[in-house]
Design an enzyme around this catalytic site. Structure first.
Site, PDB file in Angstrom:
ATOM      1  N   THR A  89       0.978  -1.178  -0.008  1.00  0.00           N
ATOM      2  CA  THR A  89       0.457  -0.159   0.036  1.00  0.00           C
ATOM      3  C   THR A  89       0.581   1.273  -0.214  1.00  0.00           C
ATOM      4  O   THR A  89       1.742   1.047   1.219  1.00  0.00           O
ATOM      5  CB  THR A  89      -0.982   0.070   1.369  1.00  0.00           C
ATOM      6  OG1 THR A  89      -1.479  -1.150   1.220  1.00  0.00           O
ATOM      7  CG2 THR A  89      -1.804   1.306   1.368  1.00  0.00           C
TER       8      THR A  89
ATOM      9  N   LYS B 296      -7.472   2.006  -3.361  1.00  0.00           N
ATOM     10  CA  LYS B 296      -7.051   0.913  -1.839  1.00  0.00           C
ATOM     11  C   LYS B 296      -7.429   1.993  -0.374  1.00  0.00           C
ATOM     12  O   LYS B 296      -8.338   2.376  -0.053  1.00  0.00           O
ATOM     13  CB  LYS B 296      -5.726   0.523  -1.529  1.00  0.00           C
ATOM     14  CG  LYS B 296      -5.331   0.296  -0.211  1.00  0.00           C
ATOM     15  CD  LYS B 296      -5.656  -0.829   0.236  1.00  0.00           C
ATOM     16  CE  LYS B 296      -5.090  -1.373   1.858  1.00  0.00           C
ATOM     17  NZ  LYS B 296      -5.431  -2.125   2.302  1.00  0.00           N
TER      18      LYS B 296
ATOM     19  N   LYS C  70      -1.642   5.146   8.349  1.00  0.00           N
ATOM     20  CA  LYS C  70      -0.566   4.678   7.331  1.00  0.00           C
ATOM     21  C   LYS C  70      -1.358   5.422   6.661  1.00  0.00           C
ATOM     22  O   LYS C  70      -1.542   6.505   5.241  1.00  0.00           O
ATOM     23  CB  LYS C  70       0.470   3.945   7.552  1.00  0.00           C
ATOM     24  CG  LYS C  70       1.021   3.959   5.312  1.00  0.00           C
ATOM     25  CD  LYS C  70       1.650   2.843   5.828  1.00  0.00           C
ATOM     26  CE  LYS C  70       1.509   1.823   3.666  1.00  0.00           C
ATOM     27  NZ  LYS C  70       1.927   1.248   4.228  1.00  0.00           N
TER      28      LYS C  70
HETATM   29  P1  NAD Z   1       5.963  -5.726   7.598  1.00  0.00           P
HETATM   30  O1  NAD Z   1       6.790  -4.935   8.178  1.00  0.00           O
HETATM   31  O2  NAD Z   1       5.361  -7.012   7.921  1.00  0.00           O
HETATM   32  O3  NAD Z   1       6.840  -6.440   6.203  1.00  0.00           O
HETATM   33  C1  NAD Z   1       7.794  -5.458   5.389  1.00  0.00           C
HETATM   34  C2  NAD Z   1       8.129  -6.933   5.600  1.00  0.00           C
HETATM   35  O4  NAD Z   1       8.868  -5.810   4.040  1.00  0.00           O
HETATM   36  C3  NAD Z   1       9.557  -6.967   6.258  1.00  0.00           C
HETATM   37  O5  NAD Z   1       9.548  -8.402   6.002  1.00  0.00           O
HETATM   38  C4  NAD Z   1      10.661  -6.097   5.770  1.00  0.00           C
HETATM   39  O6  NAD Z   1      11.952  -6.816   6.135  1.00  0.00           O
HETATM   40  C5  NAD Z   1      10.810  -6.302   4.151  1.00  0.00           C
HETATM   41  N1  NAD Z   1      11.465  -5.746   3.236  1.00  0.00           N
HETATM   42  C6  NAD Z   1      12.036  -3.855   4.000  1.00  0.00           C
HETATM   43  N2  NAD Z   1      12.337  -3.355   3.152  1.00  0.00           N
HETATM   44  C7  NAD Z   1      12.917  -4.400   2.340  1.00  0.00           C
HETATM   45  C8  NAD Z   1      14.017  -4.290   0.932  1.00  0.00           C
HETATM   46  N3  NAD Z   1      14.710  -3.324   1.018  1.00  0.00           N
HETATM   47  N4  NAD Z   1      14.501  -5.804   0.962  1.00  0.00           N
HETATM   48  C9  NAD Z   1      13.580  -6.669   1.038  1.00  0.00           C
HETATM   49  N5  NAD Z   1      12.669  -6.922   2.051  1.00  0.00           N
HETATM   50  C10 NAD Z   1      12.073  -5.665   2.751  1.00  0.00           C
HETATM   51  O7  NAD Z   1       4.396  -5.597   6.867  1.00  0.00           O
HETATM   52  P2  NAD Z   1       3.292  -5.963   6.210  1.00  0.00           P
HETATM   53  O8  NAD Z   1       1.944  -6.051   7.693  1.00  0.00           O
HETATM   54  O9  NAD Z   1       3.494  -7.692   5.290  1.00  0.00           O
HETATM   55  O10 NAD Z   1       2.446  -5.089   4.749  1.00  0.00           O
HETATM   56  C11 NAD Z   1       2.612  -4.799   3.711  1.00  0.00           C
HETATM   57  C12 NAD Z   1       2.206  -3.537   2.939  1.00  0.00           C
HETATM   58  O11 NAD Z   1       0.922  -4.177   3.115  1.00  0.00           O
HETATM   59  C13 NAD Z   1       2.375  -2.292   3.510  1.00  0.00           C
HETATM   60  O12 NAD Z   1       1.887  -1.313   2.497  1.00  0.00           O
HETATM   61  C14 NAD Z   1       0.847  -2.455   4.347  1.00  0.00           C
HETATM   62  O13 NAD Z   1       0.424  -0.814   4.509  1.00  0.00           O
HETATM   63  C15 NAD Z   1       0.399  -3.498   3.673  1.00  0.00           C
HETATM   64  N6  NAD Z   1      -0.921  -4.236   3.718  1.00  0.00           N
HETATM   65  C16 NAD Z   1      -0.885  -4.615   5.147  1.00  0.00           C
HETATM   66  C17 NAD Z   1      -1.737  -5.180   5.569  1.00  0.00           C
HETATM   67  C18 NAD Z   1      -2.199  -6.183   7.350  1.00  0.00           C
HETATM   68  O14 NAD Z   1      -2.749  -6.509   7.504  1.00  0.00           O
HETATM   69  N7  NAD Z   1      -0.719  -6.365   7.753  1.00  0.00           N
HETATM   70  C19 NAD Z   1      -3.181  -5.339   5.137  1.00  0.00           C
HETATM   71  C20 NAD Z   1      -3.354  -4.760   3.924  1.00  0.00           C
HETATM   72  C21 NAD Z   1      -2.503  -3.937   3.624  1.00  0.00           C
END
Ligand code: NAD
Length: 323
Positions: free
Chosen positions: A123, A198, A273
């Site tokens: 997102t 979204k 966010k």
């Molecule tokens: P998270 O923080 O659990 O996971 C993010 C991952 O990205 C981490 O494992 C981190 O190590 C990795 N990362 C960051 N920078 C990196 C890089 N340069 N190279 C490789 N890996 C890298 O976040 P999440 O909860 O999985 O959310 C991810 C996305 O999905 C976000 O944009 C969030 O807004 C969206 N989202 C989350 C949810 C939810 O319920 N958690 C629901 C819908 C959408």
């Protein structure tokens, strides 16, 4: 409870999936997957289960080790994950991470072969999504923004909703891959339209969660039982998802985070966010979104009180006067 068997449910989900040709191609795709967090981890696992060859990269060694245990292959870098694959899926925290992973010497764009389709399910802000898309197109790559809804439970179950922005041909290529991770896939328009859908949806969710919470706190002060308010509003004009699927007070919806001390679910800081992204887009586009602005302020206040990791429905506690 519906009383349906798990086999029936599986069948119903499969019948919603795209057509036979897509299913055949599903068996054959090579996929690079970058970002194995709360959402990306289970999504990558579902691609492996669907029969794909999945190469994974994350900054977290533990996240990579988990994915490898589930059958994925470890890539040594972003570039290695993107090289010689049909698709690259990214699920990263914010726009700056996506642009950093796409661009640069060891980036996705420098290593992906022409014709690879990039699927970004993070997102992020609409501008970054469009910038990422321009970079990809200039390099002869396909690209869609495909943010997700459905939370960690939907990611694990493979029942996510994908809101997809991109050209028709890129959507058609990406759809069978998305179908291995979700059950509702909507082509929202051209590049950036998925992100627009979204943030509009989550602005509704943030505002409606506060409205529902206010109603329960008013009911409390008036001596009206929470269950009774639920019985009325869930069948009346106050009905909405925040009430009927995610009720912010314990009791009426047993599966809602209110019944497990507001552990997420969907964290306050994630909602904040998304509300910030909505306000940024609103200011840039000239839209009028005062309720979205107020919701952002209230969630910022609650987060600043040390509650960023709580489920976003816990904002009801602030409205009840808790610090
Ligand atoms: P998270 O923080 O659990 O996971 C993010 C991952 O990205 C981490 O494992 C981190 O190590 C990795 N990362 C960051 N920078 C990196 C890089 N340069 N190279 C490789 N890996 C890298 O976040 P999440 O909860 O999985 O959310 C991810 C996305 O999905 C976000 O944009 C969030 O807004 C969206 N989202 C989350 C949810 C939810 O319920 N958690 C629901 C819908 C959408």
């Amino acid at each position: 409870m519906s009383g349906r068997s798990s086999a029936q449910k599986t069948h119903e989900k499969q019948t919603k999936k795209p057509r036979d040709g897509y299913q055949r191609r599903l068996q054959m795709a090579n996929i690079g997957f970058i970002g194995l967090g709360n959402m990306g981890g289970p999504m990558a696992a579902n691609l492996v289960k669907a029969g794909h060859m999945v190469k994974v990269f994350d900054l977290s060694d533990d996240a990579v080790a988990n994915a490898v245990e589930g059958g994925a292959h470890k890539a040594a870098s972003v570039g290695a994950a993107a090289a010689d694959v049909d698709f690259v899926v990214t699920v990263l925290p914010a726009g700056k991470h996506v642009l950093a992973v796409y661009d640069g010497l060891d980036g996705v764009i420098a290593h992906a072969k022409p014709g690879t389709v990039l699927i970004d399910s993070s997102t992020i802000d609409v501008d970054s999504a469009r910038k990422a898309s321009e970079l990809a197109k200039a390099a002869g790559l396909g690209v869609v923004d495909a943010p997700i809804s459905g939370g960690t439970a939907g990611a694990a179950a493979g029942t996510l909703t994908f809101m997809v922005g991109g050209a028709d041909a890129d959507f058609a290529s990406a759809e069978p891959i998305l179908a291995a991770m979700g059950s509702n896939i909507v082509h929202a328009g051209d590049s950036g339209a998925g992100q627009a859908a979204k943030i509009c949806n989550n602005m509704v969710l943030g505002v409606s969660m506060i409205a529902v919470s206010e109603a329960f706190m008013l009911a409390k002060r008036l001596g009206l039982d929470a269950q009774k308010l639920f019985e009325v509003s869930s069948k009346a004009s106050g009905q909405c998802w925040a009430l009927t699927s995610y009720c912010p007070v314990p009791g009426p919806v047993p599966t809602s985070p209110a019944n497990r001390d507001y552990q997420p679910g969907f964290a306050v800081d994630m909602m904040l966010k998304d509300l910030k992204l909505a306000q940024q887009a609103s200011a840039e586009s000239g839209a009028t979104t005062p309720m979205g602005a107020l919701a952002e302020s209230l969630y910022a206040l609650y987060s600043n009180g040390g509650n960023g990791d709580m489920d976003f429905s816990a904002i009801v506690k602030m409205l009840d006067g808790e610090k």
